[in-house]
Design an enzyme around this catalytic site. Structure first.
Site, mmCIF file in Angstrom:
data_model
loop_
_atom_site.group_PDB
_atom_site.id
_atom_site.type_symbol
_atom_site.label_atom_id
_atom_site.label_comp_id
_atom_site.label_asym_id
_atom_site.label_seq_id
_atom_site.Cartn_x
_atom_site.Cartn_y
_atom_site.Cartn_z
ATOM 1 N N ASP A 144 -20.544 19.563 -11.914
ATOM 2 C CA ASP A 144 -19.352 19.648 -10.926
ATOM 3 C C ASP A 144 -18.182 18.614 -11.425
ATOM 4 O OD1 ASP A 144 -17.601 19.502 -8.876
ATOM 5 O OD2 ASP A 144 -19.169 19.034 -7.227
ATOM 6 N N GLY A 203 -12.546 28.511 -6.098
ATOM 7 C CA GLY A 203 -13.214 28.018 -7.385
ATOM 8 C C GLY A 203 -13.066 26.617 -7.504
ATOM 9 N N ASP A 257 -10.587 25.005 -8.125
ATOM 10 C CA ASP A 257 -9.460 24.331 -7.610
ATOM 11 C C ASP A 257 -9.571 24.022 -5.896
ATOM 12 O OD1 ASP A 257 -6.720 24.077 -6.920
ATOM 13 O OD2 ASP A 257 -6.001 26.003 -6.878
HETATM 14 N N1 AR6 Z 1 -16.735 22.124 -11.553
HETATM 15 C C1 AR6 Z 1 -16.557 22.737 -12.587
HETATM 16 N N2 AR6 Z 1 -16.430 24.021 -12.803
HETATM 17 C C2 AR6 Z 1 -16.475 24.769 -11.632
HETATM 18 C C3 AR6 Z 1 -16.592 24.258 -10.490
HETATM 19 C C4 AR6 Z 1 -16.749 22.986 -10.500
HETATM 20 N N3 AR6 Z 1 -16.860 22.208 -9.300
HETATM 21 N N4 AR6 Z 1 -16.579 25.278 -9.587
HETATM 22 C C5 AR6 Z 1 -16.101 26.740 -10.182
HETATM 23 N N5 AR6 Z 1 -16.188 26.170 -11.669
HETATM 24 P P1 AR6 Z 1 -11.990 29.614 -11.283
HETATM 25 P P2 AR6 Z 1 -9.886 30.663 -12.757
HETATM 26 C C6 AR6 Z 1 -16.074 27.129 -12.854
HETATM 27 O O1 AR6 Z 1 -12.276 30.982 -10.596
HETATM 28 O O2 AR6 Z 1 -10.801 31.730 -13.512
HETATM 29 C C7 AR6 Z 1 -8.700 29.837 -7.848
HETATM 30 O O3 AR6 Z 1 -8.565 30.469 -6.857
HETATM 31 C C8 AR6 Z 1 -16.368 28.483 -12.552
HETATM 32 O O4 AR6 Z 1 -17.707 28.636 -12.863
HETATM 33 O O5 AR6 Z 1 -12.107 28.468 -10.595
HETATM 34 O O6 AR6 Z 1 -9.056 29.966 -13.842
HETATM 35 C C9 AR6 Z 1 -7.216 29.248 -8.269
HETATM 36 O O7 AR6 Z 1 -6.508 28.802 -7.222
HETATM 37 C C10 AR6 Z 1 -15.676 28.980 -13.669
HETATM 38 O O8 AR6 Z 1 -16.469 29.050 -15.004
HETATM 39 O O9 AR6 Z 1 -10.487 29.521 -12.073
HETATM 40 C C11 AR6 Z 1 -6.579 30.268 -9.002
HETATM 41 O O10 AR6 Z 1 -6.173 31.278 -7.885
HETATM 42 C C12 AR6 Z 1 -14.394 28.109 -13.869
HETATM 43 O O11 AR6 Z 1 -14.542 26.859 -13.166
HETATM 44 C C13 AR6 Z 1 -7.892 31.215 -9.601
HETATM 45 O O12 AR6 Z 1 -8.797 30.670 -8.860
HETATM 46 C C14 AR6 Z 1 -13.057 28.751 -13.629
HETATM 47 O O13 AR6 Z 1 -13.226 29.654 -12.603
HETATM 48 C C15 AR6 Z 1 -8.078 30.587 -11.126
HETATM 49 O O14 AR6 Z 1 -9.084 31.269 -11.684
#
Ligand code: AR6
Length: 174
Positions: A11, A33, A35
């Site tokens: 994380d 996610g 964010d």
């Molecule tokens: N630590 C590390 N990686 C993580 C964590 C964490 N705590 N949580 C999720 N991931 P995403 P995007 C990974 O969807 O595709 C949001 O709503 C996850 O497994 O977070 O760039 C934003 O506000 C994945 O591999 O980001 C935007 O609207 C990676 O983080 C949108 O999502 C990215 O997944 C951005 O989409």
């Protein structure tokens, strides 16, 4: 160079590095996610600071404080939404990594951790995204454009495995 790039599963909000990168959206006002996890863990002061930034374009990066997180700074970047690959997605994703690394270098941040930008909600294929991340990080370190250490922080073991394969295929003499 190998020693300066670390691949971990975990994380990103827990990491004690100088900067973590947030995979944000253009509003910079939070979301799901990683964010959502970052905003929840940092506290509402992060959203207050983000409101002053005026959003962020796809492929660009902006920095804030880290508030309750153990890191020092958060670099928010906006990855491309995957539309099949013919809409500048590779260049925009590379630009996320490049602008975040440039920002870290400018601010003397000696370690930076990246999530797998765009590979969640934004639908970027994992292996293609990892190759871009790897190549961009590697070239910045090799060319002396970033002098610190980089953590590739994967949430899923499968993503770490992709990076490990990329790392094994490298010849570190280049
Ligand atoms: N630590 C590390 N990686 C993580 C964590 C964490 N705590 N949580 C999720 N991931 P995403 P995007 C990974 O969807 O595709 C949001 O709503 C996850 O497994 O977070 O760039 C934003 O506000 C994945 O591999 O980001 C935007 O609207 C990676 O983080 C949108 O999502 C990215 O997944 C951005 O989409």
């Amino acid at each position: 160079m190998k020693d300066r790039i670390k691949i971990i599963v975990g994380d990103i909000t827990q990491l004690q590095v100088d900067a973590i990168v947030n995979a944000a959206n253009c509003s910079l006002l939070g979301g799901g996610g990683v964010d959502g996890a970052i905003h929840r863990a940092a506290g509402k002061e992060l959203l207050e600071e983000c409101r002053t930034l005026g959003g962020c374009r796809t492929g660009e990066s902006k920095m804030t404080g880290a508030y309750r997180l153990p890191c020092k700074k958060i670099i928010h970047t906006v990855g491309p939404v995957w539309h099949g690959g013919g809409h500048h997605e590779p260049e925009l994703l590379a630009s996320c990594y490049a602008t975040a690394l440039q920002m870290a270098e400018t601010h003397h941040l000696k370690s930076i951790a990246f999530p797998c930008i765009s590979t969640g909600v934004y639908g970027y294929p994992h292996a293609a995204a990892a190759k871009i991340a790897w190549d961009t990080v590697k070239s910045h370190i090799r060319d002396g454009k970033y002098e610190g250490d980089v953590v590739l922080c994967c949430f899923r073991e499968e993503d770490a495995e992709i990076y490990r394969k990329l790392m094994q295929n490298q010849t570190y003499t280049d």
